[in-house]
Write an enzyme that holds these catalytic residues in place. Structure first.
Site, PDB file in Angstrom:
ATOM      1  CB  SER A  16      -0.801   0.171   1.308  1.00 32.34           C
ATOM      2  OG  SER A  16      -1.617  -1.102   1.092  1.00 32.34           O
ATOM      3  N   GLY A  17       1.678   1.346   0.851  1.00 35.22           N
ATOM      4  CA  GLY A  17       2.716   2.496   1.023  1.00 35.22           C
ATOM      5  C   GLY A  17       3.637   2.639  -0.334  1.00 35.22           C
ATOM      6  CD  GLU A  36       6.314  -7.144  -3.445  1.00 36.09           C
ATOM      7  OE1 GLU A  36       6.144  -6.257  -2.697  1.00 36.09           O
ATOM      8  OE2 GLU A  36       6.332  -8.475  -2.778  1.00 36.09           O
ATOM      9  CB  CYS A  44      -3.592  -4.198   2.405  1.00 35.36           C
ATOM     10  SG  CYS A  44      -5.486  -3.856   2.595  1.00 35.36           S
ATOM     11  CB  CYS A  49      -7.524  -5.201   4.473  1.00 39.75           C
ATOM     12  SG  CYS A  49      -5.935  -4.767   4.991  1.00 39.75           S
ATOM     13  CE  LYS A  52     -10.782  -8.299   7.357  1.00 36.45           C
ATOM     14  NZ  LYS A  52      -9.834  -7.610   8.319  1.00 36.45           N
ATOM     15  CB  ALA A 116      15.660  -4.777  -3.757  1.00 37.41           C
ATOM     16  CE1 TYR A 179      -7.914  -3.807  14.438  1.00 38.56           C
ATOM     17  CE2 TYR A 179      -6.161  -4.064  15.981  1.00 38.56           C
ATOM     18  CZ  TYR A 179      -6.901  -3.096  14.981  1.00 38.56           C
ATOM     19  OH  TYR A 179      -6.973  -1.740  15.462  1.00 38.56           O
ATOM     20  CD  GLU A 183     -10.493  -8.385  11.190  1.00 35.63           C
ATOM     21  OE1 GLU A 183      -9.304  -9.095  10.486  1.00 35.63           O
ATOM     22  OE2 GLU A 183     -10.560  -7.232  11.310  1.00 35.63           O
ATOM     23  N   GLY A 264       0.598 -11.064  16.384  1.00 44.85           N
ATOM     24  CA  GLY A 264       1.184  -9.852  16.011  1.00 44.85           C
ATOM     25  C   GLY A 264       2.268  -9.870  14.937  1.00 44.85           C
ATOM     26  CB  ALA A 343     -13.337  -1.537  11.913  1.00 45.89           C
ATOM     27  CG  HIS A 438     -37.132   6.004  12.871  1.00 48.63           C
ATOM     28  ND1 HIS A 438     -36.719   5.251  13.994  1.00 48.63           N
ATOM     29  CD2 HIS A 438     -38.512   5.418  12.691  1.00 48.63           C
ATOM     30  CE1 HIS A 438     -37.486   4.611  14.552  1.00 48.63           C
ATOM     31  NE2 HIS A 438     -38.713   4.789  13.682  1.00 48.63           N
ATOM     32  CD  GLU A 443     -33.405   5.734  14.681  1.00 50.93           C
ATOM     33  OE1 GLU A 443     -34.113   6.862  14.935  1.00 50.93           O
ATOM     34  OE2 GLU A 443     -33.942   4.841  14.367  1.00 50.93           O
TER      35      GLU A 443
HETATM   36  P1  NDP Z   1      -2.746  -7.856  17.501  1.00 51.24           P
HETATM   37  O1  NDP Z   1      -1.454  -6.895  18.042  1.00 51.24           O
HETATM   38  O2  NDP Z   1      -3.871  -7.248  17.260  1.00 51.24           O
HETATM   39  O3  NDP Z   1      -2.934  -9.032  18.602  1.00 51.24           O
HETATM   40  C1  NDP Z   1      -1.808  -9.891  19.040  1.00 51.24           C
HETATM   41  C2  NDP Z   1      -2.244 -11.078  19.999  1.00 51.24           C
HETATM   42  O4  NDP Z   1      -1.308 -11.720  20.129  1.00 51.24           O
HETATM   43  C3  NDP Z   1      -2.677 -10.431  21.245  1.00 51.24           C
HETATM   44  O5  NDP Z   1      -3.864 -11.095  21.862  1.00 51.24           O
HETATM   45  C4  NDP Z   1      -1.592 -10.840  22.215  1.00 51.24           C
HETATM   46  O6  NDP Z   1      -1.988 -11.182  23.526  1.00 51.24           O
HETATM   47  C5  NDP Z   1      -1.006 -11.998  21.703  1.00 51.24           C
HETATM   48  N1  NDP Z   1       0.385 -12.036  21.804  1.00 51.24           N
HETATM   49  C6  NDP Z   1       1.405 -11.388  21.226  1.00 51.24           C
HETATM   50  N2  NDP Z   1       2.491 -11.773  21.380  1.00 51.24           N
HETATM   51  C7  NDP Z   1       2.275 -13.024  21.980  1.00 51.24           C
HETATM   52  C8  NDP Z   1       3.235 -14.288  22.253  1.00 51.24           C
HETATM   53  N3  NDP Z   1       4.599 -14.104  22.269  1.00 51.24           N
HETATM   54  N4  NDP Z   1       2.766 -15.114  22.668  1.00 51.24           N
HETATM   55  C9  NDP Z   1       1.403 -15.482  22.801  1.00 51.24           C
HETATM   56  N5  NDP Z   1       0.608 -14.412  22.610  1.00 51.24           N
HETATM   57  C10 NDP Z   1       0.753 -13.279  22.087  1.00 51.24           C
HETATM   58  O7  NDP Z   1      -1.931  -8.764  16.301  1.00 51.24           O
HETATM   59  P2  NDP Z   1      -2.698  -9.312  14.964  1.00 51.24           P
HETATM   60  O8  NDP Z   1      -1.533 -10.451  14.823  1.00 51.24           O
HETATM   61  O9  NDP Z   1      -3.923  -9.876  15.201  1.00 51.24           O
HETATM   62  O10 NDP Z   1      -2.522  -8.208  14.068  1.00 51.24           O
HETATM   63  C11 NDP Z   1      -1.228  -7.706  13.407  1.00 51.24           C
HETATM   64  C12 NDP Z   1      -1.716  -6.167  13.013  1.00 51.24           C
HETATM   65  O11 NDP Z   1      -2.174  -6.092  12.056  1.00 51.24           O
HETATM   66  C13 NDP Z   1      -2.630  -5.525  14.237  1.00 51.24           C
HETATM   67  O12 NDP Z   1      -2.035  -4.939  15.159  1.00 51.24           O
HETATM   68  C14 NDP Z   1      -3.481  -4.502  13.337  1.00 51.24           C
HETATM   69  O13 NDP Z   1      -2.645  -3.366  13.092  1.00 51.24           O
HETATM   70  C15 NDP Z   1      -3.160  -5.130  11.873  1.00 51.24           C
HETATM   71  N6  NDP Z   1      -4.582  -5.546  11.365  1.00 51.24           N
HETATM   72  C16 NDP Z   1      -5.594  -4.854  11.341  1.00 51.24           C
HETATM   73  C17 NDP Z   1      -6.752  -5.389  10.895  1.00 51.24           C
HETATM   74  C18 NDP Z   1      -7.927  -4.284  10.800  1.00 51.24           C
HETATM   75  O14 NDP Z   1      -7.706  -3.299  10.788  1.00 51.24           O
HETATM   76  N7  NDP Z   1      -9.366  -4.763  10.865  1.00 51.24           N
HETATM   77  C19 NDP Z   1      -7.164  -6.572  10.604  1.00 51.24           C
HETATM   78  C20 NDP Z   1      -6.007  -7.420  10.919  1.00 51.24           C
HETATM   79  C21 NDP Z   1      -4.662  -7.188  11.198  1.00 51.24           C
HETATM   80  P3  NDP Z   1      -2.035 -10.093  24.775  1.00 51.24           P
HETATM   81  O15 NDP Z   1      -3.044  -8.863  23.994  1.00 51.24           O
HETATM   82  O16 NDP Z   1      -2.515 -10.840  25.876  1.00 51.24           O
HETATM   83  O17 NDP Z   1      -0.711  -9.323  25.014  1.00 51.24           O
END
Ligand code: NDP
Length: 449
Positions: A16-17, A36, A44, A49, A52, A116, A179, A183, A264, A343, A438, A443
């Protein structure tokens, strides 16, 4: 001067960027090339996104078909074929990949479909060995799923592979409660799988407003998703029949057909050659940048997830645009990170902008919160007990809306418009002065007293 380099701009990563920066810089007259190593479009479009959201749409038919009877429809011979949904989604990804490629072509951006690596402040080397020079280099390589370490992690999926599953898994375990986890929990649950979410803590969707998180937990549990909190996966063992034996926390092991890890995403900087130009990574593996996305090396910039500012597509796009405007458009531009709407496309979805109630109380002290806890008309009619929850967080002194948080059908669609009001600094009185539309769920936003 420009001719001393092969290009004015060399972009690494066509997500995207990177794509936005490339085409805008090219439109300003720069000679641009982009490398790439996977597919043009980035996370995405290719494995995030977009596919998904299509799976969310696909899985939602389960609910619609179930509710159809209340509206007089008889639907016979209902069945679901994962391979049809999967292949149609992947075809759409191909279409978008082609569209993004076309955009680059239309803007005369040269493409190198290979990896690259940076070799100097103005030079990169492609996987084929070719060396290229550029006045500026933009790093837009994104992020990559983090895999925790445990025996058998190689049997697990990440969001990279989940779109390609050869067969629909009947029993799905998802590690994480952010997230991606929630999802996909919604998608697999709606499509009929038995879903277990395992998380290391007892929190879901950290960072979102607490009342919404509680509501989502309540609804998804009622829909049949099993949560095992404080139970990170300790091992996954492949059984003879191909199923997976999962051990999480101190619980008894249980069987799954697929294990999805969603813990994450980390900036994808490994092997990029950053040490050759003296760029030192931040704590989370990110490339540190200033407000203009400039790194510590004056000719190298970075945008998007690799900088770990806000991991959202629209932010990467804005950063790519701002970079091109600044460096090639003679118009120094920074990105405003205030009040970014977001969201989670869980089922039901939730959406949010601005401060949560907790954040607002910490920052402003005197906060007034309005809520509407209602059962959407379509749920009442279909005899669904699920309730929506909308919340307005306001500064009690000025009445200014500090945050809006919503869970319920179409919450992201509604919130996008409401986010304009928050960004514009409107007050509760402005909402009150707006006549309700309505009957709608939206609303509720102007009817809270
Ligand atoms: P998130 O950061 O949303 O969630 C990570 C989850 O993994 C948390 O529940 C966390 O637990 C857990 N966790 C983190 N590290 C560990 C570990 N070492 N061992 C076990 N559990 C762990 O990451 P996602 O992978 O779901 O998504 C990545 C990013 O992608 C998001 O931050 C978001 O920015 C983006 N995204 C956005 C979407 C949207 O806009 N709709 C959809 C999908 C992705 P705890 O909280 O308990 O620490």
């Amino acid at each position: 001067m420009a001719d001393q380099f092969d290009y004015d701009l060399f972009v690494i990563g066509a997500g995207s960027g990177g794509v936005r920066a490339s085409r805008v810089a090219a439109a300003y007259g720069a000679r641009v090339a982009v490398a790439e190593e996977f597919r043009v479009g980035g996370t995405c479009v290719i494995r995030g996104c977009v596919p998904k959201k299509l799976l969310v749409y696909g899985s939602h038919f389960a609910e619609e078909l179930q509710d159809a009877a209340h509206y007089g429809w008889t639907v016979q011979g209902m069945s679901f074929d994962w391979s049809v949904l999967r292949d149609t989604v992947l075809r759409d990804v191909d279409r978008l990949n082609a569209a993004y490629t076309q955009t680059l072509e239309n803007n005369k951006v040269e493409r190198f479909l290979e990896r690259a690596v940076i070799t100097g402040p103005h030079s990169v080397q492609l996987a084929s060995g070719r060396k290229i020079t550029a006045r500026y280099i933009l790093i837009a390589v994104g992020a990559w799923p983090v895999l925790p370490e445990f025996p058998g992690v190689e049997h697990c999926l990440t969001s990279n592979e989940v779109f390609h599953l050869p067969e629909f898994p009947r029993r799905v375990v998802i590690q994480g409660a952010g997230y991606i986890a929630l999802e996909f929990a919604g998608i697999f649950n709606a499509l009929g799988a038995q879903v277990t979410v395992v998380n290391r803590s007892d929190q879901i969707l950290r960072g979102y407003d607490e009342s919404l998180r509680d509501r989502l937990l309540q609804i998804t549990m009622a829909r049949g998703i099993d949560y095992k909190f404080n139970s990170p996966i300790r091992s996954v063992e492949k059984q003879e029949d191909g199923s997976l034996l999962v051990t999480a926390g101190t619980r008894d092991p249980f069987i799954a057909d697929a294990v999805l890890i969603a813990t994450g995403r980390r900036p994808k900087t490994d092997g990029l050659g950053l040490e050759t130009v003296g760029i030192t990574l931040g704590e989370k593996g990110e490339i540190p940048v200033d407000e203009f996305s400039a790194t510590s090396c004056p000719s190298i910039y970075a945008v998007g997830d690799v900088t770990n500012r806000v991991q959202l597509t629209p932010i990467a796009i804005r950063e790519g645009q701002a970079f091109a405007d600044t460096v090639f458009g003679d118009s120094p531009t920074t990105v405003d990170y205030g009040s970014i709407p977001s969201a989670v496309f869980s089922q039901p979805p939730l959406a949010s902008v601005g401060l949560t109630e907790g954040q607002a109380r910490n920052r402003f002290g005197n906060v007034k919160v309005y809520t509407s806890d209602f059962r959407p008309m379509k749920n009442v009619f279909a005899e669904r007990m699920e309730r929506g929850l909308y919340k307005l967080v306001t500064d009690a002194n000025s009445g200014k809306i500090l945050g809006i948080h919503m869970i319920g059908p179409d919450a992201p669609e509604i919130l996008q418009a409401a986010a304009i009001a928050v960004k514009a600094g409107l007050t509760k009185a402005d909402f009150d002065a707006t006549v309700a539309l309505h009957p709608s769920m939206a609303e509720e936003l102007v009817l809270m007293r």
